[in-house]
Design an enzyme around this catalytic site. Structure first.
Site, PDB file in Angstrom:
ATOM      1  N   ARG A 134     -24.576  28.524  39.156  1.00 31.78           N
ATOM      2  CA  ARG A 134     -25.514  29.583  38.748  1.00 31.78           C
ATOM      3  C   ARG A 134     -24.953  30.430  37.603  1.00 31.78           C
ATOM      4  NH1 ARG A 134     -28.063  31.375  44.605  1.00 31.78           N
ATOM      5  NH2 ARG A 134     -30.009  30.235  44.337  1.00 31.78           N
ATOM      6  N   GLY A 172     -29.995  26.199  46.296  1.00 25.08           N
ATOM      7  CA  GLY A 172     -28.570  26.470  46.120  1.00 25.08           C
ATOM      8  C   GLY A 172     -27.712  25.469  46.869  1.00 25.08           C
ATOM      9  N   GLY A 232     -35.520  29.044  47.499  1.00 35.42           N
ATOM     10  CA  GLY A 232     -36.775  29.690  47.887  1.00 35.42           C
ATOM     11  C   GLY A 232     -37.709  29.840  46.691  1.00 35.42           C
TER      12      GLY A 232
HETATM   13  N1  LIG Z   1     -29.429  18.754  61.576  1.00 36.03           N
HETATM   14  C1  LIG Z   1     -28.944  19.907  61.134  1.00 36.03           C
HETATM   15  N2  LIG Z   1     -28.586  20.863  62.009  1.00 36.03           N
HETATM   16  C2  LIG Z   1     -28.060  22.035  61.548  1.00 36.03           C
HETATM   17  N3  LIG Z   1     -27.862  22.337  60.244  1.00 36.03           N
HETATM   18  C3  LIG Z   1     -28.205  21.426  59.351  1.00 36.03           C
HETATM   19  C4  LIG Z   1     -28.748  20.165  59.740  1.00 36.03           C
HETATM   20  N4  LIG Z   1     -28.987  19.461  58.606  1.00 36.03           N
HETATM   21  C5  LIG Z   1     -28.597  20.222  57.576  1.00 36.03           C
HETATM   22  N5  LIG Z   1     -28.102  21.393  58.001  1.00 36.03           N
HETATM   23  C6  LIG Z   1     -27.523  22.478  57.170  1.00 36.03           C
HETATM   24  O1  LIG Z   1     -28.471  22.975  56.261  1.00 36.03           O
HETATM   25  C7  LIG Z   1     -27.764  23.773  55.312  1.00 36.03           C
HETATM   26  C8  LIG Z   1     -28.536  23.899  54.013  1.00 36.03           C
HETATM   27  O2  LIG Z   1     -29.848  24.342  54.272  1.00 36.03           O
HETATM   28  P1  LIG Z   1     -30.721  25.289  53.306  1.00 36.03           P
HETATM   29  O3  LIG Z   1     -32.077  25.328  53.906  1.00 36.03           O
HETATM   30  O4  LIG Z   1     -30.008  26.594  53.122  1.00 36.03           O
HETATM   31  O5  LIG Z   1     -30.708  24.462  51.902  1.00 36.03           O
HETATM   32  P2  LIG Z   1     -31.205  24.829  50.421  1.00 36.03           P
HETATM   33  O6  LIG Z   1     -32.677  25.026  50.433  1.00 36.03           O
HETATM   34  O7  LIG Z   1     -30.665  23.783  49.523  1.00 36.03           O
HETATM   35  O8  LIG Z   1     -30.492  26.184  50.045  1.00 36.03           O
HETATM   36  P3  LIG Z   1     -31.045  27.648  49.568  1.00 36.03           P
HETATM   37  O9  LIG Z   1     -32.380  27.892  50.194  1.00 36.03           O
HETATM   38  O10 LIG Z   1     -29.960  28.555  50.090  1.00 36.03           O
HETATM   39  O11 LIG Z   1     -31.105  27.648  48.083  1.00 36.03           O
HETATM   40  C9  LIG Z   1     -26.423  23.099  55.143  1.00 36.03           C
HETATM   41  O12 LIG Z   1     -25.410  24.071  55.309  1.00 36.03           O
HETATM   42  C10 LIG Z   1     -26.394  22.022  56.264  1.00 36.03           C
HETATM   43  O13 LIG Z   1     -25.189  21.980  56.976  1.00 36.03           O
HETATM   44  O1  LIG Z   2     -29.782  32.191  47.032  1.00 38.15           O
HETATM   45  C1  LIG Z   2     -30.962  32.414  46.739  1.00 38.15           C
HETATM   46  O2  LIG Z   2     -31.902  31.675  47.145  1.00 38.15           O
HETATM   47  C2  LIG Z   2     -31.269  33.553  45.763  1.00 38.15           C
HETATM   48  O3  LIG Z   2     -30.118  34.074  45.161  1.00 38.15           O
HETATM   49  C3  LIG Z   2     -32.057  34.651  46.466  1.00 38.15           C
HETATM   50  O4  LIG Z   2     -31.275  35.231  47.476  1.00 38.15           O
HETATM   51  P1  LIG Z   2     -31.992  35.948  48.722  1.00 38.15           P
HETATM   52  O5  LIG Z   2     -32.630  34.834  49.556  1.00 38.15           O
HETATM   53  O6  LIG Z   2     -30.891  36.675  49.449  1.00 38.15           O
HETATM   54  O7  LIG Z   2     -33.037  36.881  48.172  1.00 38.15           O
END
Ligand SMILES: Nc1ncnc2c1ncn2[C@@H]1O[C@H](COP(=O)(O)OP(=O)(O)OP(=O)(O)O)[C@@H](O)[C@H]1O
Ligand SMILES: O=C(O)[C@H](O)COP(=O)(O)O
Length: 403
Positions: A37, A360, A384
Site C-alpha cells: 500500500r 489487503g 472492502g
Molecule cells: N477456513 C477458514 N477458517 C478461518 N479463517 C480462514 C479460513 N480460510 C481463510 N481464513 C483466513 O481469512 C483471512 C483473510 O480474510 P479477509 O476476509 O480479511 O481477506 P481480504 O478480503 O483479502 O482482506 P481485507 O478485507 O482485510 O482487505 C486470512 O487470515 C485466513 O487465514
Molecule cells: O484495510 C482496509 O480494508 C482499509 O485500510 C480500511 O480499513 P478499515 O476497514 O479499518 O476501515
C-alpha cells in the site's frame, strides 16, 4: 472527477497539498510485513514533490479508539515512505496539533511530511456530522489543495475521506484513478464468462456482496471461512468450523436464487480439516486430513479446500474471460492450509482471463506465497472498498471527489 494530472498542469509549486493515502499496512510490532500500500501511493507523492508541492501525507492505520495509541503509530510507514522516495520525510507526532503545524510550516517546496494516524482523533470516524466537520476544519488548515488517493478507505464516511475534500479544491490521485478505471471494467461491460472467487474470514461482510453478485457473475466460487455457512445451510455437518449461524436462512435463499438465475454456485467437494486452528507463530504441524465436504467429522475444523476442489476451481477459472478474486481459500499463513490459495492464484495466472485480485489479505497472500504480483491483471489495494464498488454502492470517498 478532476485528476492529479489537471492539478499538475495548473501548477502546484509552493502549494501545500494534502494527500489522503491508505498506509494501513500489516505490522509485526514495528516491522512492516507487506509494504504494497505504501508503494501504491508513491506515484502520486513523487509527482507532487517533483512538481514542487509541499506534500502532507495522512492515513489511518488499524482501528485505534479515537485517541493516541503507540501500537498504531504511522511512524514505521513514514520511515518506509522516505526509504522508497529516497528522501527525508518529516514525521509529526500528532495529526492536527502543534507538531503537525510545525512540520508543515517547515516544508520547503518538493518536501514531504507525514502526520500521525488520523484515527487518533475521535472526529475522524465520528457518526456525528458536526464532530467530523470540526476535525475536517482542522485538517483543512494544514493545506491548500486535497488529493484523494487512499482507495482502500473510500468506502468509509470519515472526515479525511468525505468531509475534507468539500473544504478544499480536490483531485483524485493516480492510485484512485487506476483502481476506479479497472473496477469500472468489471461493472460496465464485463467480458463473460465472469467468475468471482470469494474466500477469507470476514464472512458477514462478504455474504452481503453475494446478494449483488448473483445478478452479475456467471460463476461464484466459494472458499475460505464462508464455505461452512453454505455447507451447514445444505444440512451438512461442519464440526467446529467458522460459521455465521444467523445467516443460514439468507444463504439458503442465495442457493435457490443462484439456481433460478442460472448462476453456477461452486462449493468445495472436499475440505482440509484439523482438530484445531493452527499456531501461526510457531507453524507447528497442523495435523491436516482431507475429508469429503458432505462428511466432515464432528470436532474437526475446516481450514482449506481439498485437492479435488482445487482441480474443480481451477477448471472453472481456466475458461473464464474475467475473474475477480477476494479472500484466501484457507488459512494460507500456515503451510498445511495454503494449497487452496496457491491453486487459485496459479489458476488465475494460467488462465487467459482478465484477473483482478482485491483485498489487503489476498494481495499480501499472493506476494507472501511467492507469486509475481505483476503477472495478475490488477491487484487492488482495497478489500472492502473494491467489494463495495462492485456491489454498485456509492462510495463516500469517490462521491466527495466529484464536482
Ligand atoms: N477456513 C477458514 N477458517 C478461518 N479463517 C480462514 C479460513 N480460510 C481463510 N481464513 C483466513 O481469512 C483471512 C483473510 O480474510 P479477509 O476476509 O480479511 O481477506 P481480504 O478480503 O483479502 O482482506 P481485507 O478485507 O482485510 O482487505 C486470512 O487470515 C485466513 O487465514
Ligand atoms: O484495510 C482496509 O480494508 C482499509 O485500510 C480500511 O480499513 P478499515 O476497514 O479499518 O476501515
Amino acid at each position: 472527477m478532476k485528476t492529479i494530472d489537471e492539478l499538475l498542469s495548473e501548477g502546484v509549486a509552493g502549494k501545500r497539498v494534502f494527500v489522503r493515502a491508505d498506509l494501513n499496512v500489516p505490522l509485526d510490532g514495528t516491522r512492516i510485513t507487506d509494504d504494497g500500500r505504501i508503494r501504491a501511493v508513491l506515484p502520486t507523492v513523487k509527482a507532487l514533490a517533483d512538481a514542487g508541492a509541499r506534500v502532507v501525507v495522512a492515513s489511518h492505520l488499524g482501528r485505534p479508539k479515537g485517541a493516541p495509541d503507540p501500537a498504531f503509530s504511522l511512524a514505521p510507514a513514514a520511515a518506509r515512505l522516505g526509504e522508497l522516495l529516497g528522501a527525508d520525510v518529516a514525521f509529526a507526532a500528532d495529526t492536527v496539533g502543534e507538531s503537525a503545524r510545525t512540520a508543515v510550516a517547515g516544508l520547503a517546496d518538493g518536501q514531504v511530511a507525514v502526520v500521525e494516524n488520523l484515527r487518533f482523533n475521535a472526529g475522524e470516524t465520528s457518526k456525528d456530522d458536526a464532530e467530523r466537520g470540526a476535525f475536517a476544519d482542522r485538517l483543512a488548515a494544514l493545506a491548500d489543495v486535497y488529493v484523494g488517493d487512499g482507495f482502500g478507505a473510500v468506502h468509509r464516511k470519515h472526515a479525511s475521506v468525505f468531509d475534507l475534500p468539500a473544504r478544499l479544491p480536490h483531485y483524485a490521485g493516480h492510485l484512485i484513478a487506476t483502481e476506479v478505471g479497472v473496477l469500472r471494467k468489471l461493472t460496465d461491460d464485463v467480458k463473460r464468462p465472469y467468475a468471482v472467487v470469494l474466500g477469507g474470514a470476514k464472512v458477514s461482510d462478504k455474504l452481503a456482496v453475494i446478494d449483488q453478485l448473483l445478478g452479475k457473475a456467471d460463476r461464484l466460487l466459494i472458499g475460505g471461512g464462508m464455505v461452512f455457512t453454505f455447507l451447514k445451510a445444505k444440512g451438512h455437518e461442519i464440526g467446529s468450523s467458522l460459521v455465521q449461524e444467523d445467516q443460514i436462512p439468507v444463504v439458503r435463499e442465495y442457493i435457490e436464487r443462484a439456481e433460478k438465475n442460472g448462476v453456477e454456485l461452486v462449493l468445495p467437494v472436499d475440505v482440509v480439516v484439523a482438530p484445531e486452528f493452527p499456531d501461526l507463530k510457531t507453524k507447528a504441524p497442523g495435523r491436516p486430513s482431507t475429508v469429503a465436504a458432505d462428511a466432515m467429522p464432528a470436532g474437526q475444523m475446516g481450514l482449506d479446500i481439498g485437492p479435488e476442489s482445487r482441480k474443480l476451481y481451477a477448471s472453472k477459472i481456466a475458461d473464464a474471460a474475467t475473474v475477480f478474486w477476494n479472500g484466501p481459500m484457507g488459512v494460507f499463513e500456515h503451510p498445511d492450509f495454503a494449497e487452496g490459495t496457491k491453486a487459485v492464484a496459479q489458476a488465475l495466472l494460467d488462465s487467459q482471463a482478465f484477473t483482478v485480485v482485491g483485498g489487503g489479505d489476498s494481495a499480501a497472500a499472493v506476494r507472501i506465497l511467492g507469486f509475481d504480483e505483476n503477472a495478475f491483471g490488477h491487484i487492488s489495494t482495497g478489500g472492502g472498498a473494491s467489494l463495495e464498488y462492485l456491489e454498485g454502492k456509492t462510495l463516500p470517498g469517490l462521491a466527495a471527489l466529484e464536482d
